[in-house]
Design an enzyme around this catalytic site. Structure first.
Site, PDB file in Angstrom:
ATOM      1  N   HIS A 222       4.493   5.734  11.826  1.00  0.00           N
ATOM      2  CA  HIS A 222       4.055   5.608  10.427  1.00  0.00           C
ATOM      3  C   HIS A 222       3.116   6.799  10.193  1.00  0.00           C
ATOM      4  CE1 HIS A 222       2.958   4.105   6.617  1.00  0.00           C
ATOM      5  NE2 HIS A 222       2.598   2.865   6.900  1.00  0.00           N
TER       6      HIS A 222
ATOM      7  N   ARG B 134       0.810  -1.217   0.000  1.00  0.00           N
ATOM      8  CA  ARG B 134       0.000   0.000   0.000  1.00  0.00           C
ATOM      9  C   ARG B 134       0.847   1.272   0.000  1.00  0.00           C
ATOM     10  NH1 ARG B 134      -2.740  -3.982   1.827  1.00  0.00           N
ATOM     11  NH2 ARG B 134      -0.743  -4.436   2.754  1.00  0.00           N
ATOM     12  N   THR B 135       1.770   1.389   0.975  1.00  0.00           N
ATOM     13  CA  THR B 135       2.478   2.659   1.173  1.00  0.00           C
ATOM     14  C   THR B 135       3.327   2.998  -0.054  1.00  0.00           C
ATOM     15  OG1 THR B 135       2.540   2.056   3.501  1.00  0.00           O
ATOM     16  CG2 THR B 135       3.902   3.925   2.837  1.00  0.00           C
TER      17      THR B 135
ATOM     18  N   LYS C 199      25.627  -5.719  -0.845  1.00  0.00           N
ATOM     19  CA  LYS C 199      27.101  -5.830  -0.937  1.00  0.00           C
ATOM     20  C   LYS C 199      27.769  -5.098   0.225  1.00  0.00           C
ATOM     21  CE  LYS C 199      26.549  -5.508  -5.935  1.00  0.00           C
ATOM     22  NZ  LYS C 199      26.690  -4.554  -7.033  1.00  0.00           N
TER      23      LYS C 199
ATOM     24  N   ARG D  61      11.161   3.914   4.005  1.00  0.00           N
ATOM     25  CA  ARG D  61      10.715   2.912   4.995  1.00  0.00           C
ATOM     26  C   ARG D  61      11.938   2.117   5.427  1.00  0.00           C
ATOM     27  NH1 ARG D  61       5.565  -1.054   4.830  1.00  0.00           N
ATOM     28  NH2 ARG D  61       4.638   0.936   5.422  1.00  0.00           N
TER      29      ARG D  61
END
Ligand code: CP
Length: 307
Positions: A137, A59-60, A87, A109
């Site tokens: 959030h 969703r986000t 890496k 995020r």
């Protein structure tokens, strides 16, 4: 022109009621744009935005990308699982390399609480927190409170119960902060093991009995059991959790009133929420998702004006 009090959106903790009201007003205008045949405005035509995701999202991520495209921004997407993070590249090196390509704003995020705050102290671009571990959030809370206001007409004095895994939930913390700033009464409900010890200090009521929480509230926001963040067992089994805390049609039929049901997604159907409620006329779950695009357009638009 009115503008936000902050250059970044790191958390609801850092913004004011006036900021939230400005975001809502701007989001209402953008919601009209989304319903037009041509869903685009040129507002961010000269802006480049990087969506930097170190944790899974449906969703986000899509909602931010759509919001950016509807505002005519240039967009690049970064996913840590297919990047040079594998890496050994650090967070700061990764973001600085992205910014060297002349990126103006970063939507991030990350699984570590405080990661966007760390970035904000080390880079010049505007940063929007799209979820940092169990911390905050903010855009989820903004779209949730916007959706409640749209459905109920007001937030002042409204009773909102947040039910489920409060302990591991950034959505719970950001929602509590936003709802309190907007004058709502808030209750949290769940098994005692999934309630943070000092949660009442945030000015919320605490309830262990889900039927009592539903009797009390006008709106119930149901949260997912976040098994991926649980290193130990907080309850005997998902079956037992569902038996005592799962929201089903029978619980709603025991009420002498209609309540509104919300869930930020993703839903574990049959665990915290049954399909007979999730897909019922009481649910505004897909309205939340729809409003997410307009609310994120508003946040991006308002922050882009601040250097
Ligand atoms: N509500 C929410 O943050 O969903 P995603 O994890 O799919 O982005």
């Amino acid at each position: 022109m009115s503008q936000l009090s902050q250059k970044h959106l790191l958390g609801i903790k850092d913004i004011t009621r006036k900021d939230i009201e400005l975001i809502f007003e701007t989001a209402s205008n953008f919601k009209e744009v989304i319903y037009r045949p041509i869903k685009k405005v040129p507002s961010l035509r000269d802006i480049t935005i990087a969506n930097v995701f170190f944790e899974n999202s449906t969703r986000t991520r899509l909602s931010f990308e759509l919001a950016e495209k509807r505002l005519s921004a240039d967009v690049v997407n970064f996913s840590s699982s297919t990047s040079s993070v594998k890496k050994g590249e650090t967070l700061l090196d990764t973001v600085n390399n992205i910014l060297a390509m002349k990126v103006d704003m970063v939507v991030m995020r990350h699984s570590s609480p405080g990661a966007p705050h760390f970035l904000s102290r080390n880079i010049g671009a505007n940063i929007i927190n799209a979820g940092d571990g169990t911390h905050e959030h903010p855009t989820q809370a903004l779209l949730d409170t916007f959706s409640i206001q749209e459905k109920c007409g007001h937030l002042e004095g409204l009773k909102v119960a947040i039910i489920g895994d409060i302990l591991h939930s950034r959505v719970a913390i950001s929602n509590i902060l936003a709802l309190k700033k907007l004058g709502a009464e808030v209750m949290v409900c769940g098994p005692i093991t999934l309630l943070p010890k000092n949660i009442a200090l945030l000015g919320v009521q605490v309830e262990l009995d889900v039927q009592k929480a539903l009797n009390w509230c006008d709106v119930a926001n149901i949260l997912r059991i976040q098994l991926e963040r649980q290193q130990i067992k907080y309850f005997p089994s998902l079956r037992e959790y569902s038996l005592y805390y799962g929201i089903n049609k029978k619980l709603l039929e025991n009420l002498n009133k209609e309540i509104t049901i919300m869930h930020p997604g993703p839903i574990n159907r049959g665990v915290e929420l049954n399909s007979d409620v999730a897909d019922s006329e009481h649910s505004i779950i897909l309205d939340q998702v729809e409003n997410g695009v307009a609310v994120r357009m508003a946040v991006l638009y308002l922050l882009a004006g601040i250097n």
